[in-house]
Write a protein that holds these residues in place. Structure first.
Motif, PDB file in Angstrom:
ATOM      1  N   PHE A 262      -6.808  -8.729   0.024  1.00 55.36           N
ATOM      2  CA  PHE A 262      -6.392  -7.711   0.977  1.00 55.36           C
ATOM      3  C   PHE A 262      -6.824  -6.335   0.477  1.00 55.36           C
ATOM      4  CE2 PHE A 262      -3.413 -11.214   1.365  1.00 55.36           C
ATOM      5  CZ  PHE A 262      -3.363 -11.417   2.734  1.00 55.36           C
ATOM      6  N   GLY A 263      -7.153  -5.468   1.414  1.00 57.36           N
ATOM      7  CA  GLY A 263      -7.597  -4.128   1.052  1.00 57.36           C
ATOM      8  C   GLY A 263      -6.512  -3.330   0.349  1.00 57.36           C
ATOM      9  N   GLN A 264      -6.929  -2.480  -0.589  1.00 54.79           N
ATOM     10  CA  GLN A 264      -5.980  -1.647  -1.315  1.00 54.79           C
ATOM     11  C   GLN A 264      -5.717  -0.314  -0.620  1.00 54.79           C
ATOM     12  OE1 GLN A 264      -7.713  -1.214  -5.202  1.00 54.79           O
ATOM     13  NE2 GLN A 264      -7.791  -3.416  -5.578  1.00 54.79           N
ATOM     14  N   ASP A 265      -6.444  -0.035   0.451  1.00 56.16           N
ATOM     15  CA  ASP A 265      -6.253   1.233   1.145  1.00 56.16           C
ATOM     16  C   ASP A 265      -4.895   1.250   1.844  1.00 56.16           C
ATOM     17  OD1 ASP A 265      -8.148  -0.753   2.465  1.00 56.16           O
ATOM     18  OD2 ASP A 265      -7.332   0.281   4.205  1.00 56.16           O
ATOM     19  N   LEU A 266      -4.292   2.440   1.893  1.00 61.07           N
ATOM     20  CA  LEU A 266      -2.941   2.583   2.448  1.00 61.07           C
ATOM     21  C   LEU A 266      -2.892   2.253   3.935  1.00 61.07           C
ATOM     22  CD1 LEU A 266      -1.608   5.751   0.622  1.00 61.07           C
ATOM     23  CD2 LEU A 266      -0.320   3.648   0.958  1.00 61.07           C
ATOM     24  N   PHE A 267      -3.869   2.747   4.691  1.00 57.47           N
ATOM     25  CA  PHE A 267      -3.846   2.499   6.135  1.00 57.47           C
ATOM     26  C   PHE A 267      -4.001   1.012   6.442  1.00 57.47           C
ATOM     27  CE2 PHE A 267      -4.749   7.053   7.209  1.00 57.47           C
ATOM     28  CZ  PHE A 267      -3.709   7.194   8.091  1.00 57.47           C
ATOM     29  N   GLY A 268      -4.946   0.344   5.758  1.00 59.71           N
ATOM     30  CA  GLY A 268      -5.120  -1.075   5.994  1.00 59.71           C
ATOM     31  C   GLY A 268      -3.867  -1.859   5.679  1.00 59.71           C
ATOM     32  N   THR A 269      -3.181  -1.496   4.580  1.00 58.79           N
ATOM     33  CA  THR A 269      -1.936  -2.165   4.204  1.00 58.79           C
ATOM     34  C   THR A 269      -0.856  -1.942   5.257  1.00 58.79           C
ATOM     35  OG1 THR A 269      -2.482  -1.817   1.864  1.00 58.79           O
ATOM     36  CG2 THR A 269      -0.209  -2.366   2.385  1.00 58.79           C
ATOM     37  N   ALA A 270      -0.744  -0.707   5.742  1.00 60.95           N
ATOM     38  CA  ALA A 270       0.272  -0.391   6.750  1.00 60.95           C
ATOM     39  C   ALA A 270       0.032  -1.157   8.046  1.00 60.95           C
ATOM     40  CB  ALA A 270       0.289   1.109   7.016  1.00 60.95           C
ATOM     41  N   VAL A 271      -1.220  -1.230   8.470  1.00 57.83           N
ATOM     42  CA  VAL A 271      -1.538  -1.948   9.711  1.00 57.83           C
ATOM     43  C   VAL A 271      -1.211  -3.431   9.569  1.00 57.83           C
ATOM     44  CG1 VAL A 271      -3.414  -2.658  11.247  1.00 57.83           C
ATOM     45  CG2 VAL A 271      -3.266  -0.282  10.472  1.00 57.83           C
ATOM     46  N   ARG A 272      -1.595  -4.027   8.448  1.00 61.38           N
ATOM     47  CA  ARG A 272      -1.302  -5.455   8.245  1.00 61.38           C
ATOM     48  C   ARG A 272       0.200  -5.704   8.175  1.00 61.38           C
ATOM     49  NH1 ARG A 272      -5.597  -4.674   4.795  1.00 61.38           N
ATOM     50  NH2 ARG A 272      -4.222  -4.527   2.986  1.00 61.38           N
ATOM     51  N   GLU A 371       6.178  -2.380  -0.839  1.00 57.77           N
ATOM     52  CA  GLU A 371       6.637  -3.765  -1.001  1.00 57.77           C
ATOM     53  C   GLU A 371       5.653  -4.751  -0.366  1.00 57.77           C
ATOM     54  OE1 GLU A 371      10.471  -3.588   0.762  1.00 57.77           O
ATOM     55  OE2 GLU A 371      11.480  -2.957  -1.105  1.00 57.77           O
ATOM     56  N   HIS A 372       5.074  -4.370   0.775  1.00 59.27           N
ATOM     57  CA  HIS A 372       4.108  -5.265   1.420  1.00 59.27           C
ATOM     58  C   HIS A 372       2.830  -5.355   0.590  1.00 59.27           C
ATOM     59  CE1 HIS A 372       2.469  -7.520   4.807  1.00 59.27           C
ATOM     60  NE2 HIS A 372       1.336  -6.846   4.631  1.00 59.27           N
ATOM     61  N   ALA A 373       2.429  -4.240  -0.025  1.00 62.63           N
ATOM     62  CA  ALA A 373       1.237  -4.272  -0.888  1.00 62.63           C
ATOM     63  C   ALA A 373       1.451  -5.219  -2.063  1.00 62.63           C
ATOM     64  CB  ALA A 373       0.920  -2.870  -1.384  1.00 62.63           C
ATOM     65  N   GLU A 374       2.656  -5.234  -2.624  1.00 67.47           N
ATOM     66  CA  GLU A 374       2.967  -6.171  -3.707  1.00 67.47           C
ATOM     67  C   GLU A 374       2.965  -7.603  -3.186  1.00 67.47           C
ATOM     68  OE1 GLU A 374       5.730  -3.875  -6.922  1.00 67.47           O
ATOM     69  OE2 GLU A 374       6.687  -4.424  -5.040  1.00 67.47           O
ATOM     70  N   TYR A 375       3.472  -7.801  -1.991  1.00 68.55           N
ATOM     71  CA  TYR A 375       3.478  -9.137  -1.374  1.00 68.55           C
ATOM     72  C   TYR A 375       2.048  -9.659  -1.204  1.00 68.55           C
ATOM     73  CZ  TYR A 375       3.696 -12.520   2.465  1.00 68.55           C
ATOM     74  OH  TYR A 375       3.532 -13.628   3.261  1.00 68.55           O
ATOM     75  N   GLU A 376       1.109  -8.745  -0.934  1.00 65.35           N
ATOM     76  CA  GLU A 376      -0.288  -9.141  -0.777  1.00 65.35           C
ATOM     77  C   GLU A 376      -0.995  -9.386  -2.114  1.00 65.35           C
ATOM     78  OE1 GLU A 376      -1.522  -7.086   3.498  1.00 65.35           O
ATOM     79  OE2 GLU A 376      -2.038  -6.045   1.630  1.00 65.35           O
ATOM     80  N   GLY A 377      -0.303  -9.134  -3.221  1.00 64.96           N
ATOM     81  CA  GLY A 377      -0.875  -9.446  -4.522  1.00 64.96           C
ATOM     82  C   GLY A 377      -1.440  -8.274  -5.285  1.00 64.96           C
ATOM     83  N   ASN A 378      -1.243  -7.058  -4.784  1.00 69.64           N
ATOM     84  CA  ASN A 378      -1.741  -5.882  -5.500  1.00 69.64           C
ATOM     85  C   ASN A 378      -0.821  -5.543  -6.674  1.00 69.64           C
ATOM     86  OD1 ASN A 378      -4.109  -4.976  -3.946  1.00 69.64           O
ATOM     87  ND2 ASN A 378      -2.650  -4.746  -2.280  1.00 69.64           N
ATOM     88  N   HIS A 379      -1.420  -5.134  -7.775  1.00 69.73           N
ATOM     89  CA  HIS A 379      -0.655  -4.759  -8.958  1.00 69.73           C
ATOM     90  C   HIS A 379      -0.382  -3.260  -8.910  1.00 69.73           C
ATOM     91  CE1 HIS A 379      -1.205  -8.722 -10.711  1.00 69.73           C
ATOM     92  NE2 HIS A 379      -2.493  -8.643 -10.412  1.00 69.73           N
ATOM     93  N   LEU A 380       0.887  -2.901  -8.753  1.00 65.74           N
ATOM     94  CA  LEU A 380       1.275  -1.509  -8.604  1.00 65.74           C
ATOM     95  C   LEU A 380       2.007  -1.023  -9.847  1.00 65.74           C
ATOM     96  CD1 LEU A 380       2.572  -1.654  -4.930  1.00 65.74           C
ATOM     97  CD2 LEU A 380       0.243  -1.400  -5.756  1.00 65.74           C
TER      98      LEU A 380
END
Length: 436
Positions: A262-272, A371-380
């Motif tokens: 999944f993309g790391q960009d903020l907008f892409g994460t928000a849309v998904r 939280e959704h970015a973490e759910y997608e597997g991104n390391h924050l």
């Protein structure tokens, strides 16, 4: 190569370990400074030339040794209009590196204070040299690698130093075990070794970037590289909204998607996030508004780049600096955040700062996106959730004081240290309430 984000106390004088920590810390500070120049509009042609000259001077100090005046041969490599500034910067850097304050700071970062007095003069010189080399490598990386490619910048810095120490070495593998053997070579090669400038100039051609360390963006989305304005952010938002819907499994075992990036960009994460949760239109709009304002204020476009202090910067900016009405005209939508603030200076206090309810909506939405970015597997950053809780606690306490103690002075919380105290009080209050 660089697993630590800050300096650690090392029991013995370990120059490679100190170099890793020094490079990581200085590179992060330098990248933030360069990013701020792009966001606030201070990156003029003169400033850009100074940045290039500074990188050139640091490389000269490493390759030719610490010297007050640059050699004529080195000066001749520069255009005529850059030679005088380079000579001046070299003189300034030499005095900085030779100053007692710089040396003392290096020693304190390298070891506990009780170890400093037991260091030999040779150990102190090696540590200072490692600090100088780390600065040179960081400047080289920032000039070579796009600012959003943080991990690639680290690789570029380390690779360039490999070429300086061993010019005949073949191009290294991108990431794995990149420093395990090189740190020993780096330490044993001698911290003052002079290297032929002709081979050093080819170091950039050896840089190899790891695909898994460069930002992975949502298909169709491109990062803003220059002025961050409302119009440019809108373009990126529309690119994220145009990303394809997640493919539905068709039942054929051969088409099963085991791993998805999944993309790391903020907008892409928000849309998904809004698509996966089947949110209402109001919630979708709020997510896009929050991301738009967060990028506008902080310049951070990747969710993996968010740090706890960005949350504090964002909250304070929209509460105390942002005008209540903004982007009302086409001209305003082409202004940066700094330029908007310049215009807002003439506004009365009543027209500056968003409402507490609006700020809270932005923070709650930002928490959901993280939280959704973490759910997608991104390391924050592990401190993000603490930062969000501290900010929420601060807003919570302010609401209580407004609602229950009218007419009394409101508490002012300016730092995260004070916020931690507030958060502790909130936790205790909630615990006592639950117990009752």
């Amino acid at each position: 190569m660089l697993d630590e984000n800050a300096h650690i106390t090392i029991p013995e004088v370990d120059v490679p370990a100190f170099f890793k920590a020094e490079l990581r810390t200085y590179l992060e500070d330098l990248r933030n400074a360069r990013m701020m120049e792009r966001m606030d509009g201070t990156l003029t042609a003169t400033r850009e030339q100074h940045n290039r000259v500074e990188a050139f001077v640091l490389r000269s100090l490493v390759e030719d040794g610490l010297r007050e005046n640059m050699s004529e041969k080195r000066l001749m490599e520069l255009p005529i209009n850059q030679r005088a500034p380079a000579a001046r910067v070299q003189n300034e850097k030499f005095k900085e590196f030779m100053s007692p304050e710089f040396n003392q700071a290096v020693l304190e970062r390298a070891a506990s204070k009780d170890r400093i007095q037991h260091m030999s003069q040779h150990e102190k010189l090696r540590l200072r040299w490692a600090a100088v080399e780390a600065r040179m490598a960081a400047h080289h990386a920032v000039e070579t690698v796009p600012l959003h490619a943080g991990e690639s910048a680290c690789i570029a810095a380390e690779t360039m130093l490999r070429a300086l120490v061993a010019p005949s070495t073949a191009a290294p593998h991108p990431r794995n075990d990149i420093l395990s053997s090189q740190s020993q070579t780096f330490a044993s090669a001698g911290m003052g070794t002079a290297v032929d400038t002709s081979s050093a100039s080819d170091a950039g051609s050896l840089v190899s970037f790891s695909d898994d360390k460069t930002p992975f963006l949502t298909p169709g989305v491109s990062l803003i590289s220059k002025r961050i304005t409302a119009n440019r952010i809108k373009t990126q938002r529309n690119e994220a909204l145009a990303q394809p819907e997640a493919r539905v499994f068709n039942g054929n075992a051969m088409d099963a998607e085991i791993e998805r990036r999944f993309g790391q960009d903020l907008f892409g994460t928000a849309v998904r996030m809004t698509r996966s949760k089947e949110c209402t239109q109001g919630t979708k709009d709020q997510a896009l508004k929050t991301v738009t304002l967060f990028i506008y204020v902080t310049g951070i476009q990747l969710v993996t780049d968010i740090r706890a202090h960005h949350l504090e910067i964002f909250s304070n900016a929209i509460a105390k600096e942002m005008p209540k009405t903004y982007w009302k005209s086409p001209r305003q939508r082409d202004l940066t955040f700094k330029e908007i603030l310049e215009e807002a200076r003439t506004l009365p206090a009543a027209k500056v700062g968003l409402s507490p309810a609006t700020i809270e909506r932005h923070l709650v939405t930002l928490k959901s996106i993280i939280e959704h970015a973490e759910y997608e597997g991104n390391h924050l950053s592990p401190l993000l959730h603490e930062g969000l809780f501290l900010l929420a606690s601060f807003r919570f306490c302010n609401r209580i004081m407004i609602d229950e103690v009218p007419g009394q002075a409101r508490m002012t919380v300016n730092t995260f240290t004070q916020m931690r105290v507030v958060a502790y009080v909130v936790r205790q209050s909630l615990s006592d309430h639950d117990a009752a």
